[in-house]
Design a protein around this motif. Structure first.
Motif, PDB file in Angstrom:
ATOM      1  N   ARG A   3       0.829  -1.205   0.000  1.00 50.69           N
ATOM      2  CA  ARG A   3       0.000   0.000   0.000  1.00 50.69           C
ATOM      3  C   ARG A   3       0.866   1.258   0.000  1.00 50.69           C
ATOM      4  NH1 ARG A   3      -4.852   0.320   4.243  1.00 50.69           N
ATOM      5  NH2 ARG A   3      -4.363   2.489   4.562  1.00 50.69           N
ATOM      6  N   SER A   4       1.959   1.231   0.722  1.00 51.13           N
ATOM      7  CA  SER A   4       2.870   2.384   0.764  1.00 51.13           C
ATOM      8  C   SER A   4       3.500   2.628  -0.600  1.00 51.13           C
ATOM      9  CB  SER A   4       3.971   2.162   1.793  1.00 51.13           C
ATOM     10  OG  SER A   4       3.422   2.076   3.074  1.00 51.13           O
ATOM     11  N   TYR A   5       3.899   1.550  -1.258  1.00 48.02           N
ATOM     12  CA  TYR A   5       4.481   1.702  -2.590  1.00 48.02           C
ATOM     13  C   TYR A   5       3.446   2.206  -3.594  1.00 48.02           C
ATOM     14  CZ  TYR A   5       8.816  -0.521  -1.131  1.00 48.02           C
ATOM     15  OH  TYR A   5       9.995  -0.810  -0.522  1.00 48.02           O
ATOM     16  N   LEU A   6       2.231   1.696  -3.479  1.00 44.96           N
ATOM     17  CA  LEU A   6       1.173   2.176  -4.373  1.00 44.96           C
ATOM     18  C   LEU A   6       0.908   3.663  -4.149  1.00 44.96           C
ATOM     19  CD1 LEU A   6      -1.322  -0.817  -4.347  1.00 44.96           C
ATOM     20  CD2 LEU A   6       0.212  -0.093  -6.190  1.00 44.96           C
ATOM     21  N   ARG A   7       0.951   4.097  -2.903  1.00 51.11           N
ATOM     22  CA  ARG A   7       0.799   5.531  -2.621  1.00 51.11           C
ATOM     23  C   ARG A   7       1.912   6.337  -3.268  1.00 51.11           C
ATOM     24  NH1 ARG A   7      -0.513   4.980   3.684  1.00 51.11           N
ATOM     25  NH2 ARG A   7      -2.776   4.808   3.554  1.00 51.11           N
ATOM     26  N   LEU A   8       3.132   5.828  -3.177  1.00 56.67           N
ATOM     27  CA  LEU A   8       4.268   6.523  -3.790  1.00 56.67           C
ATOM     28  C   LEU A   8       4.129   6.594  -5.311  1.00 56.67           C
ATOM     29  CD1 LEU A   8       7.302   5.187  -1.730  1.00 56.67           C
ATOM     30  CD2 LEU A   8       6.412   7.516  -1.771  1.00 56.67           C
ATOM     31  N   VAL A   9       3.713   5.502  -5.916  1.00 55.95           N
ATOM     32  CA  VAL A   9       3.512   5.478  -7.366  1.00 55.95           C
ATOM     33  C   VAL A   9       2.413   6.462  -7.759  1.00 55.95           C
ATOM     34  CG1 VAL A   9       2.686   4.052  -9.293  1.00 55.95           C
ATOM     35  CG2 VAL A   9       4.408   3.162  -7.711  1.00 55.95           C
ATOM     36  N   LEU A  10       1.333   6.465  -7.017  1.00 56.08           N
ATOM     37  CA  LEU A  10       0.235   7.379  -7.280  1.00 56.08           C
ATOM     38  C   LEU A  10       0.688   8.831  -7.130  1.00 56.08           C
ATOM     39  CD1 LEU A  10      -2.750   7.276  -7.994  1.00 56.08           C
ATOM     40  CD2 LEU A  10      -3.259   7.312  -5.568  1.00 56.08           C
ATOM     41  N   PHE A  11       1.468   9.103  -6.096  1.00 59.51           N
ATOM     42  CA  PHE A  11       1.988  10.445  -5.877  1.00 59.51           C
ATOM     43  C   PHE A  11       2.901  10.852  -7.041  1.00 59.51           C
ATOM     44  CE2 PHE A  11       4.896  13.607  -4.196  1.00 59.51           C
ATOM     45  CZ  PHE A  11       4.030  14.473  -3.551  1.00 59.51           C
ATOM     46  N   ALA A  12       3.773   9.948  -7.465  1.00 55.94           N
ATOM     47  CA  ALA A  12       4.687  10.235  -8.580  1.00 55.94           C
ATOM     48  C   ALA A  12       3.918  10.485  -9.869  1.00 55.94           C
ATOM     49  CB  ALA A  12       5.677   9.096  -8.759  1.00 55.94           C
ATOM     50  N   LEU A  13       2.877   9.704 -10.107  1.00 51.51           N
ATOM     51  CA  LEU A  13       2.044   9.903 -11.293  1.00 51.51           C
ATOM     52  C   LEU A  13       1.380  11.275 -11.252  1.00 51.51           C
ATOM     53  CD1 LEU A  13       0.772   8.724 -13.871  1.00 51.51           C
ATOM     54  CD2 LEU A  13      -1.082   7.879 -12.423  1.00 51.51           C
ATOM     55  N   GLY A  14       0.824  11.631 -10.121  1.00 51.27           N
ATOM     56  CA  GLY A  14       0.214  12.949  -9.982  1.00 51.27           C
ATOM     57  C   GLY A  14       1.226  14.063 -10.177  1.00 51.27           C
ATOM     58  N   LEU A  15       2.431  13.873  -9.671  1.00 51.66           N
ATOM     59  CA  LEU A  15       3.497  14.856  -9.840  1.00 51.66           C
ATOM     60  C   LEU A  15       3.829  15.046 -11.318  1.00 51.66           C
ATOM     61  CD1 LEU A  15       5.603  16.621  -8.307  1.00 51.66           C
ATOM     62  CD2 LEU A  15       7.140  14.671  -8.452  1.00 51.66           C
ATOM     63  N   LEU A  16       3.981  13.951 -12.030  1.00 53.16           N
ATOM     64  CA  LEU A  16       4.309  14.047 -13.456  1.00 53.16           C
ATOM     65  C   LEU A  16       3.180  14.678 -14.268  1.00 53.16           C
ATOM     66  CD1 LEU A  16       6.134  10.641 -13.945  1.00 53.16           C
ATOM     67  CD2 LEU A  16       7.146  12.939 -13.950  1.00 53.16           C
ATOM     68  N   ILE A  17       1.953  14.368 -13.912  1.00 50.72           N
ATOM     69  CA  ILE A  17       0.811  14.987 -14.603  1.00 50.72           C
ATOM     70  C   ILE A  17       0.781  16.482 -14.332  1.00 50.72           C
ATOM     71  CG2 ILE A  17      -1.714  15.129 -14.655  1.00 50.72           C
ATOM     72  CD1 ILE A  17      -1.713  12.057 -14.181  1.00 50.72           C
ATOM     73  N   GLY A  18       0.954  16.849 -13.072  1.00 52.85           N
ATOM     74  CA  GLY A  18       0.925  18.267 -12.712  1.00 52.85           C
ATOM     75  C   GLY A  18       2.038  19.073 -13.351  1.00 52.85           C
ATOM     76  N   LEU A  19       3.195  18.441 -13.558  1.00 55.20           N
ATOM     77  CA  LEU A  19       4.308  19.133 -14.198  1.00 55.20           C
ATOM     78  C   LEU A  19       4.011  19.487 -15.654  1.00 55.20           C
ATOM     79  CD1 LEU A  19       7.398  17.161 -12.832  1.00 55.20           C
ATOM     80  CD2 LEU A  19       6.774  19.526 -12.320  1.00 55.20           C
ATOM     81  N   GLN A  20       3.044  18.810 -16.253  1.00 55.55           N
ATOM     82  CA  GLN A  20       2.716  19.065 -17.653  1.00 55.55           C
ATOM     83  C   GLN A  20       1.879  20.328 -17.853  1.00 55.55           C
ATOM     84  OE1 GLN A  20       4.324  17.132 -19.902  1.00 55.55           O
ATOM     85  NE2 GLN A  20       5.103  16.292 -17.990  1.00 55.55           N
ATOM     86  N   VAL A  21       1.156  20.746 -16.833  1.00 54.44           N
ATOM     87  CA  VAL A  21       0.212  21.863 -16.980  1.00 54.44           C
ATOM     88  C   VAL A  21       0.892  23.149 -17.443  1.00 54.44           C
ATOM     89  CG1 VAL A  21      -1.476  23.308 -15.768  1.00 54.44           C
ATOM     90  CG2 VAL A  21      -1.450  20.840 -15.385  1.00 54.44           C
ATOM     91  N   PRO A  22       1.949  23.627 -16.780  1.00 52.52           N
ATOM     92  CA  PRO A  22       2.575  24.870 -17.251  1.00 52.52           C
ATOM     93  C   PRO A  22       3.157  24.755 -18.665  1.00 52.52           C
ATOM     94  CG  PRO A  22       3.320  24.352 -15.037  1.00 52.52           C
ATOM     95  CD  PRO A  22       2.569  23.164 -15.530  1.00 52.52           C
ATOM     96  N   GLY A  23       3.687  23.592 -19.017  1.00 49.30           N
ATOM     97  CA  GLY A  23       4.214  23.396 -20.366  1.00 49.30           C
ATOM     98  C   GLY A  23       3.127  23.473 -21.419  1.00 49.30           C
TER      99      GLY A  23
END
Length: 174
Positions: A3-23
Protein backbone atom coordinates in the motif's frame (compact mmCIF):
# COMPACT_ATOMS: atom_id res chain seq x y z
CA UNK A 1 3.99 -2.33 2.57
CA UNK A 2 2.49 -2.73 -0.91
CA UNK A 3 0.00 0.00 0.00
CA UNK A 4 2.87 2.38 0.76
CA UNK A 5 4.48 1.70 -2.59
CA UNK A 6 1.17 2.18 -4.37
CA UNK A 7 0.80 5.53 -2.62
CA UNK A 8 4.27 6.52 -3.79
CA UNK A 9 3.51 5.48 -7.37
CA UNK A 10 0.24 7.38 -7.28
CA UNK A 11 1.99 10.45 -5.88
CA UNK A 12 4.69 10.23 -8.58
CA UNK A 13 2.04 9.90 -11.29
CA UNK A 14 0.21 12.95 -9.98
CA UNK A 15 3.50 14.86 -9.84
CA UNK A 16 4.31 14.05 -13.46
CA UNK A 17 0.81 14.99 -14.60
CA UNK A 18 0.93 18.27 -12.71
CA UNK A 19 4.31 19.13 -14.20
CA UNK A 20 2.72 19.06 -17.65
CA UNK A 21 0.21 21.86 -16.98
CA UNK A 22 2.57 24.87 -17.25
CA UNK A 23 4.21 23.40 -20.37
CA UNK A 24 0.87 22.93 -22.07
CA UNK A 25 -0.21 26.45 -21.14
CA UNK A 26 3.04 27.84 -22.58
CA UNK A 27 2.65 25.81 -25.78
CA UNK A 28 -0.92 27.01 -26.23
CA UNK A 29 0.13 30.64 -25.73
CA UNK A 30 2.95 30.25 -28.27
CA UNK A 31 0.60 28.66 -30.78
CA UNK A 32 -1.92 31.48 -30.38
CA UNK A 33 0.84 34.06 -30.82
CA UNK A 34 2.13 32.37 -33.98
CA UNK A 35 -1.35 32.16 -35.53
CA UNK A 36 -2.04 35.76 -34.48
CA UNK A 37 1.09 37.04 -36.22
CA UNK A 38 0.25 35.05 -39.32
CA UNK A 39 -3.29 36.42 -39.38
CA UNK A 40 -1.98 39.96 -39.01
CA UNK A 41 0.40 39.40 -41.90
CA UNK A 42 -2.45 38.07 -44.06
CA UNK A 43 -4.55 41.14 -43.27
CA UNK A 44 -1.80 43.73 -43.69
CA UNK A 45 -2.73 44.70 -47.27
CA UNK A 46 -6.42 44.90 -46.38
CA UNK A 47 -5.56 46.99 -43.31
CA UNK A 48 -3.69 49.45 -45.53
CA UNK A 49 -6.68 49.71 -47.86
CA UNK A 50 -9.07 50.14 -44.91
CA UNK A 51 -6.78 52.79 -43.42
CA UNK A 52 -6.68 54.69 -46.70
CA UNK A 53 -10.40 54.64 -47.47
CA UNK A 54 -12.32 53.70 -44.28
CA UNK A 55 -10.33 55.17 -41.35
CA UNK A 56 -8.92 51.71 -40.63
CA UNK A 57 -12.33 50.01 -40.29
CA UNK A 58 -11.99 46.53 -41.78
CA UNK A 59 -15.71 45.84 -41.31
CA UNK A 60 -16.48 48.87 -43.49
CA UNK A 61 -14.08 47.52 -46.13
CA UNK A 62 -15.89 44.16 -46.08
CA UNK A 63 -19.26 45.92 -46.34
CA UNK A 64 -17.95 47.90 -49.31
CA UNK A 65 -16.80 44.69 -51.00
CA UNK A 66 -20.19 43.09 -50.40
CA UNK A 67 -22.04 46.10 -51.83
CA UNK A 68 -19.90 46.17 -54.97
CA UNK A 69 -21.39 45.51 -58.41
CA UNK A 70 -18.35 43.39 -59.22
CA UNK A 71 -18.99 39.67 -58.58
CA UNK A 72 -15.31 39.07 -57.80
CA UNK A 73 -15.33 41.78 -55.12
CA UNK A 74 -18.49 40.32 -53.56
CA UNK A 75 -16.88 36.89 -53.55
CA UNK A 76 -13.71 38.24 -51.91
CA UNK A 77 -15.81 39.90 -49.21
CA UNK A 78 -16.40 36.50 -47.57
CA UNK A 79 -12.68 35.70 -47.64
CA UNK A 80 -11.74 39.02 -46.09
CA UNK A 81 -14.54 38.72 -43.52
CA UNK A 82 -13.19 35.29 -42.54
CA UNK A 83 -9.67 36.73 -42.12
CA UNK A 84 -11.01 39.59 -40.01
CA UNK A 85 -13.04 37.23 -37.79
CA UNK A 86 -10.03 34.94 -37.36
CA UNK A 87 -7.78 37.85 -36.41
CA UNK A 88 -10.32 39.04 -33.83
CA UNK A 89 -10.58 35.55 -32.34
CA UNK A 90 -6.81 35.24 -32.11
CA UNK A 91 -6.53 38.70 -30.53
CA UNK A 92 -9.08 37.63 -27.91
CA UNK A 93 -7.21 34.38 -27.24
CA UNK A 94 -3.89 36.22 -27.02
CA UNK A 95 -5.32 38.74 -24.53
CA UNK A 96 -6.67 35.90 -22.36
CA UNK A 97 -3.24 34.27 -22.29
CA UNK A 98 -1.62 37.48 -21.03
CA UNK A 99 -3.36 37.24 -17.63
CA UNK A 100 -2.29 35.58 -14.41
CA UNK A 101 -1.79 31.80 -14.35
CA UNK A 102 -5.21 31.15 -12.81
CA UNK A 103 -6.88 33.27 -15.53
CA UNK A 104 -5.03 31.28 -18.18
CA UNK A 105 -6.07 27.95 -16.64
CA UNK A 106 -9.69 29.07 -16.33
CA UNK A 107 -9.67 30.26 -19.94
CA UNK A 108 -8.17 26.99 -21.19
CA UNK A 109 -10.68 24.95 -19.19
CA UNK A 110 -13.77 26.91 -20.15
CA UNK A 111 -13.43 29.30 -23.08
CA UNK A 112 -10.39 28.43 -25.20
CA UNK A 113 -10.77 27.86 -28.91
CA UNK A 114 -11.32 24.10 -29.29
CA UNK A 115 -9.51 23.91 -32.61
CA UNK A 116 -6.41 25.58 -31.18
CA UNK A 117 -6.58 23.35 -28.10
CA UNK A 118 -6.74 20.23 -30.27
CA UNK A 119 -3.87 21.51 -32.42
CA UNK A 120 -1.79 22.21 -29.31
CA UNK A 121 -2.58 18.81 -27.81
CA UNK A 122 -1.72 17.02 -31.06
CA UNK A 123 1.64 18.80 -31.23
CA UNK A 124 2.42 18.66 -27.52
CA UNK A 125 5.42 16.67 -26.36
CA UNK A 126 5.65 15.76 -22.71
CA UNK A 127 8.24 17.73 -20.81
CA UNK A 128 9.46 18.12 -17.27
CA UNK A 129 9.89 21.78 -16.46
CA UNK A 130 11.62 22.60 -13.22
CA UNK A 131 10.37 26.11 -12.77
CA UNK A 132 8.75 27.06 -9.44
CA UNK A 133 5.36 27.19 -11.13
CA UNK A 134 5.74 23.70 -12.61
CA UNK A 135 6.93 22.29 -9.29
CA UNK A 136 3.94 23.84 -7.50
CA UNK A 137 1.55 22.42 -10.11
CA UNK A 138 3.21 19.01 -9.80
CA UNK A 139 3.02 18.87 -6.02
CA UNK A 140 -0.58 20.08 -5.91
CA UNK A 141 -1.67 17.58 -8.56
CA UNK A 142 0.21 14.78 -6.78
CA UNK A 143 -1.38 15.49 -3.41
CA UNK A 144 -4.84 15.93 -4.91
CA UNK A 145 -4.66 12.73 -6.94
CA UNK A 146 -3.30 10.71 -4.01
CA UNK A 147 -5.95 12.08 -1.68
CA UNK A 148 -8.82 11.51 -4.13
CA UNK A 149 -7.85 7.94 -5.00
CA UNK A 150 -7.23 6.96 -1.38
CA UNK A 151 -10.52 8.55 -0.28
CA UNK A 152 -12.46 6.70 -2.98
CA UNK A 153 -10.78 3.40 -2.12
CA UNK A 154 -11.45 3.83 1.61
CA UNK A 155 -15.07 4.73 0.88
CA UNK A 156 -15.52 1.65 -1.31
CA UNK A 157 -13.77 -0.55 1.27
CA UNK A 158 -16.01 0.84 4.01
CA UNK A 159 -19.14 0.20 1.95
CA UNK A 160 -18.03 -3.38 1.28
CA UNK A 161 -17.28 -3.98 4.95
CA UNK A 162 -13.49 -4.30 4.77
CA UNK A 163 -11.76 -3.19 7.95
CA UNK A 164 -14.78 -3.55 10.30
CA UNK A 165 -13.44 -6.67 11.94
CA UNK A 166 -10.13 -5.04 12.81
CA UNK A 167 -11.85 -1.96 14.26
CA UNK A 168 -14.12 -4.20 16.34
CA UNK A 169 -11.08 -6.10 17.70
CA UNK A 170 -9.37 -2.84 18.55
CA UNK A 171 -12.44 -1.66 20.50
CA UNK A 172 -12.69 -4.87 22.49
CA UNK A 173 -9.01 -5.67 23.03
CA UNK A 174 -7.19 -2.47 22.51
Amino acid sequence: MLRSYLRLVLFALGLLIGLQVPGFIADYAKRVEAHRLEAEQGLSGFRQTAQRFFQGDLDALVAHYRASDDAVMRSDADSVAHLVARAKLLDKEWAAMQGAWYVQVLHLATAADRRLLRETWDGYSYQVLLSPTAIAWGLCAALLLAWLVESVLLLVAGMLGFGRERRARQRHWG
